[in-house]
Scaffold this active site. Structure first.
Site, mmCIF file in Angstrom:
data_model
loop_
_atom_site.group_PDB
_atom_site.id
_atom_site.type_symbol
_atom_site.label_atom_id
_atom_site.label_comp_id
_atom_site.label_asym_id
_atom_site.label_seq_id
_atom_site.Cartn_x
_atom_site.Cartn_y
_atom_site.Cartn_z
ATOM 1 C CG HIS A 72 -23.779 -11.062 82.868
ATOM 2 N ND1 HIS A 72 -24.210 -12.242 82.130
ATOM 3 C CD2 HIS A 72 -22.129 -12.636 82.302
ATOM 4 C CE1 HIS A 72 -23.983 -13.309 81.333
ATOM 5 N NE2 HIS A 72 -22.759 -13.000 81.981
ATOM 6 C CE1 TYR A 200 -34.525 -14.057 80.705
ATOM 7 C CE2 TYR A 200 -32.885 -12.064 80.634
ATOM 8 C CZ TYR A 200 -33.824 -13.695 80.937
ATOM 9 O OH TYR A 200 -33.890 -13.848 82.860
ATOM 10 N N PRO A 292 -39.909 -19.757 85.104
ATOM 11 C CG PRO A 292 -38.655 -20.936 83.701
ATOM 12 C CD PRO A 292 -40.193 -20.501 84.817
ATOM 13 C CE LYS A 296 -35.554 -11.486 90.529
ATOM 14 N NZ LYS A 296 -34.286 -11.043 90.877
ATOM 15 C CE1 TYR A 384 -33.112 -10.582 84.894
ATOM 16 C CE2 TYR A 384 -30.824 -10.787 84.979
ATOM 17 C CZ TYR A 384 -31.742 -11.221 85.035
ATOM 18 O OH TYR A 384 -31.682 -12.289 84.225
HETATM 19 C C1 PHB Z 1 -30.543 -20.592 82.924
HETATM 20 O O1 PHB Z 1 -29.711 -20.241 82.488
HETATM 21 O O2 PHB Z 1 -31.045 -21.548 83.053
HETATM 22 C C2 PHB Z 1 -31.501 -19.086 82.619
HETATM 23 C C3 PHB Z 1 -31.253 -18.274 83.126
HETATM 24 C C4 PHB Z 1 -31.830 -16.918 82.904
HETATM 25 C C5 PHB Z 1 -33.267 -17.532 83.676
HETATM 26 C C6 PHB Z 1 -33.751 -18.784 83.635
HETATM 27 C C7 PHB Z 1 -32.712 -19.729 83.306
HETATM 28 O O3 PHB Z 1 -34.008 -16.281 83.626
#
Ligand code: PHB
Ligand code: APR
Length: 389
Positions: A72, A200, A292, A296, A384
């Site tokens: 990505h 997000y 989460p 990280k 990120y």
């Molecule tokens: C996930 O795909 O489980 C996932 C992706 C990004 C995050 C947290 C969890 O920031």
């Protein structure tokens, strides 16, 4: 039994450390409390920083990651319905790879099987001894029989609830913690993801995340109160709540289906200091927890064990303690930066129970600043995709 490095825990941290040491000819034994199937049944985040993907390559376990992982170039933020894409590749020339942590674990287990290194699953009552001297020992029970593993070093890679950190005398360790007043309710579904990249979303009703495992399997989350019970969430209720937190286009495009997994994870920030106690080292979730937001956890575990492997390899190759002496300071510097980033992403994207109108305007201003300033967007991109290991 005797080995050079006794590794406690066969999560990604323990397995990757084992792999890096194995490749350098440093013998290890891994002791894991659970069965292999149990370890592989855990569902966790799935975003690899560029440096983590490179490290897995270096460890010789990158083949499936490159075949099946999704590269990505960026992510999207959706703030009260306004979407903005951050193109990491255009901003700083870096990318992330979406590849489930379960798959990373599977690849590492496979490589360990092939190399013939020892892993003892279902090792019960693991206890750590004499790590303040030159001859540490680990005791464990397997199939009802007590065993002793003598070693040069112990690597505590046994997660937040493990025995390693708990074995350190209280006066020798300091911990820092923040518990957030909410959790993430996540579902896994065999339907194509709603978008090509992660979204997000911040909404007055709470945070939401659209993620994925592959082109046909999606992972979605909504923020819920900390004491929420998963039984109260039917699939329909979940999809309705998710749609309400997204922009109209994304909500319309969502392909829903029956969940194949549904669970609630609490959110916590936690760091222990230091991370070396004589001949015991802590790495991964045993040393720190991040919420989460920003994914990280696995990446931080990977950078810890990269540094620890280098330090131990240097000790055996050059008889130099410099690396092991510097381990704790070196990794804590990166850990705190990842803690800061995960805390910051959590703070701007979630709705806190005490969020007043002032705090909401500040969250909005953060979004406007990121959207309008290339410097701010580059900072997001740099964090990120991962700070240097
Ligand atoms: C996930 O795909 O489980 C996932 C992706 C990004 C995050 C947290 C969890 O920031
Ligand atoms: N004895 C032996 N093994 C133990 C013990 C014990 N007393 N206690 C825990 N373990 C094992 C657990 O069963 C688990 O398999 O240690 C392992 C720790 O693995 P993880 O919890 O996956 O932690 P880590 O390897 O540090 O991985 C960090 O995984 O938890 C996620 O969010 C985290 O993504 C991050 C990554």
């Amino acid at each position: 039994m005797r080995t050079k490095v006794a590794i406690i825990g066969a999560g990604p941290a323990g397995l990757l450390l084992g792999r890096l040491l194995d490749k350098a000819g440093v013998e290890t034994v891994i002791l894991e409390r659970r069965s292999r199937e149990y370890v592989l049944g855990r569902i966790r985040a799935g975003v690899l920083e560029q440096g983590t993907a490179e490290l897995l390559d270096k460890a010789g376990v990158g083949e499936r990651l490159h075949a099946d992982g999704l590269v990505h170039d960026g992510v999207e933020f959706c703030f009260d319905g306004d979407r903005h894409r951050f193109d990491f590749h255009a901003l700083i020339g870096k990318t992330v790879t979406v590849y489930g942590q379960t798959e990373v674990t599977r690849d590492l287990m496979q490589a360990r099987d092939t190399s013939g290194a020892t892993t003892i699953y279902e090792a019960e009552h693991v206890s750590l001894h004499d790590f303040d001297g030159d001859r540490p020992r680990v005791h464990y029970v397997k199939d009802g029989v007590e065993h002793e593993l003598a070693c040069d070093f112990i690597a505590g890679c046994d997660g937040y609830h493990g025995v390693s950190r708990a074995s350190v005398p209280e006066a020798a360790i300091r911990t820092f913690e923040r518990v957030y007043p909410f959790g993430w309710l996540g579902i896994l579904v065999d339907r194509p993801p709603v978008a090509e990249e992660l979204i997000y979303a911040h909404h007055e009703r709470g945070f939401a995340l659209c993620s994925m495992r592959s082109h046909t399997r999606s992972r979605y989350y909504v923020q819920v109160p900390a004491n929420e019970r998963v039984e109260e969430w039917t699939d329909d209720r979940f999809w309705d709540e998710l749609r309400r937190r997204l922009d109209a286009d994304t909500a319309d495009n969502l392909v829903t289906g029956p969940s194949i997994e549904k669970s609630i994870a609490p959110l916590r920030s936690f760091v222990a200091e230091p991370l070396r106690f004589g001949r015991l080292f802590l790495a991964g979730d045993a040393a720190h927890i991040v919420p989460p937001t920003g994914a990280k956890g696995l990446n931080l575990a990977a950078s810890d064990v990269c540094a620890l492997a280098e330090a131990l390899i240097e000790f055996y190759a050059e008889h130099s303690p410099a690396g092991i002496d510097g381990y704790s300071t070196r990794v804590l510097s990166r850990i705190w930066k990842a803690e800061r980033f995960s805390w910051w992403m959590t703070s701007i994207l979630h709705t806190f129970p005490d969020t007043d109108s002032f705090s909401r305007r500040i969250q909005r201003a953060e979004f406007e600043y990121l959207r309008g300033s290339e410097a701010a967007a580059r900072s997001l991109a740099e964090n990120y995709t991962g700070l240097p290991i």
